[in-house]
Write a protein that holds these residues in place. Structure first.
Motif, mmCIF file in Angstrom:
data_model
loop_
_atom_site.group_PDB
_atom_site.id
_atom_site.type_symbol
_atom_site.label_atom_id
_atom_site.label_comp_id
_atom_site.label_asym_id
_atom_site.label_seq_id
_atom_site.Cartn_x
_atom_site.Cartn_y
_atom_site.Cartn_z
ATOM 1 N N TYR A 1 83.768 46.328 17.741
ATOM 2 C CA TYR A 1 84.502 45.234 17.103
ATOM 3 C C TYR A 1 85.145 45.707 15.806
ATOM 4 O O TYR A 1 84.606 46.558 15.094
ATOM 5 N N TYR B 1 86.879 44.091 28.842
ATOM 6 C CA TYR B 1 85.738 43.274 28.427
ATOM 7 C C TYR B 1 86.281 41.919 27.980
ATOM 8 O O TYR B 1 87.019 41.843 27.002
ATOM 9 N N GLN C 1 85.839 38.313 26.293
ATOM 10 C CA GLN C 1 84.975 37.622 25.336
ATOM 11 C C GLN C 1 85.712 36.371 24.878
ATOM 12 O O GLN C 1 86.753 36.469 24.232
ATOM 13 N N HIS C 2 85.177 35.197 25.222
ATOM 14 C CA HIS C 2 85.912 33.972 24.939
ATOM 15 C C HIS C 2 84.943 32.847 24.574
ATOM 16 O O HIS C 2 83.891 32.692 25.209
ATOM 17 N N THR C 3 85.299 32.077 23.560
ATOM 18 C CA THR C 3 84.462 30.967 23.134
ATOM 19 C C THR C 3 84.474 29.862 24.184
ATOM 20 O O THR C 3 85.534 29.466 24.680
ATOM 21 N N VAL D 1 79.635 31.965 23.092
ATOM 22 C CA VAL D 1 80.658 32.905 23.547
ATOM 23 C C VAL D 1 80.308 33.394 24.948
ATOM 24 O O VAL D 1 79.164 33.773 25.219
ATOM 25 N N PHE E 1 80.725 36.232 27.703
ATOM 26 C CA PHE E 1 81.015 37.654 27.817
ATOM 27 C C PHE E 1 81.036 38.028 29.298
ATOM 28 O O PHE E 1 80.053 37.799 30.006
ATOM 29 N N SER F 1 81.628 41.489 31.374
ATOM 30 C CA SER F 1 81.750 42.923 31.112
ATOM 31 C C SER F 1 81.814 43.722 32.410
ATOM 32 O O SER F 1 81.142 43.406 33.390
ATOM 33 N N THR G 1 78.600 47.624 23.786
ATOM 34 C CA THR G 1 78.905 47.095 22.459
ATOM 35 C C THR G 1 78.045 47.877 21.480
ATOM 36 O O THR G 1 76.823 47.680 21.434
#
Length: 334
Positions: free
Chosen positions: A84, A130, A132-134, A171, A173, A175, A181
């Motif tokens: 990140y 990857y 990644q979303h709220t 969140v 995820f 993957s 990560t």
């Protein structure tokens, strides 16, 4: 659904030369779960119904059917590491005080159907992906219907018993196999719930701070270790040889409590298809000063000292030398 120890041991993960103990796996009804959480110790919680409604349905086919045309945040990387970075700390025309920085990942808005297609058709040499979303109401009725069926009573009891602050976000995820990560810590309490596939989580307590060599607070990789776990440079980071942590493999239905300020290095199994995870981030307890200070409180103090010096000095390059002047010969050799 829950994962047994034998299943965990058969999954394929990378090998690291690190001293690791096993995180305790405890049934959600066992009072010891809350004892560990209260003491900011990690625990793998089994047999809860926290995300049972998702475990029964959520997979790539389900997401493609109900979320296929909705844009999501997808990160792409040329290797397996997804480190990140904080865009607000990168040098730009609108941020002249930022750091010159070239990220190793890039972010795109991508429809779920395109993401899944790329994952299914991925071949060696392609960029890894990857998602990644709220989780929120924009995800659609099918997702929301399962989301509201999460065991919020269970999560709420943990929050109440430990005097955590409010839930800040959930969140989602998704993957690819083998994605990592890299080691970092968060400033929130985290319930990390696995829905599909297996992940290995390596955790280190806050007192291992100096062994993990975090980036400075002004850097876009703030809160992350500078050490490459795949090829650690012991000449540059000698104390990493002494780092001590704990690990577990988390499977469908399992919930890992990751305490605030605990380092965690997370990797998806290198076989078995995509992994799906949902985390629950909560603000920490209201600040109360009790002595002796806990290790995570000391980390918070160090962060604040760095931030204060940076604000006063206005130049990141001056922070380190000033800190060394304060300490050298005074505290190292009293």
């Amino acid at each position: 659904m829950t994962t047994n120890k034998k299943e965990c041991e058969t999954k394929k993960f990378r090998k690291y030369n690190i001293q690791l103990e096993q995180i305790q796996r405890i049934h959600y009804q066992d009072p010891k779960v809350n004892e560990l959480i209260k003491n900011n110790q990690p625990v793998l919680i089994t047999n809860s119904s926290l995300v049972k409604s998702a475990c029964e349905k959520w997979n790539t086919d389900f997401f493609e059917k109900y979320l296929g045309k909705i844009n999501h945040t997808v990160y792409l990387s040329n290797d397996h590491n997804f480190k990140y970075f904080d865009e607000k700390k990168v040098l730009s025309e609108t941020n002249p005080k930022g750091v010159e920085f070239t990220p190793k990942t890039r972010r795109l808005d991508m429809e779920m159907s395109e993401f899944i297609k790329k994952v299914k058709e991925w071949k060696s040499g392609d960029e890894r992906l990857y998602l990644q979303h709220t989780l929120n109401a924009t995800m659609g009725n099918a997702i929301v219907a399962d989301y509201v069926k999460f065991d919020w009573r269970f999560a709420g009891e943990i929050r109440q018993k430990n005097n955590w602050g409010e839930l800040t976000s959930n969140v989602l995820f998704i993957s690819m196999e083998g994605n990592v990560t890299p080691c970092h810590y968060d400033e929130q309490q985290n319930l990390f719930a696995q829905i599909q596939g297996y992940k290995r989580c390596i955790l280190f307590p806050p007192n291992q701070f100096e062994c993990l060599y975090p980036h400075p607070v002004y850097h876009p990789h703030d809160r992350q270790s500078m050490v490459d776990f795949d090829k650690p440079d012991y000449s540059k980071y000698p104390k990493f040889k002494d780092v001590k942590g704990c690990e577990t493999v988390i499977g469908p239905g399992d919930v890992l409590y990751i305490p605030i300020y605990w380092w965690h290095h997370v990797e998806s199994s290198m076989e078995g298809g995509p992994t799906i995870t949902v985390n629950f981030w909560y603000k920490g307890s209201p600040t109360t000063i009790e002595y002796p200070l806990k290790d995570y409180q000391k980390v918070s103090i160090m962060r604040n000292v760095e931030k204060m010096l940076l604000e006063v000095l206005q130049d990141p390059k001056e922070v380190g030398p000033l800190l060394r002047k304060m300490v050298d010969g005074r505290y190292t050799n009293p």
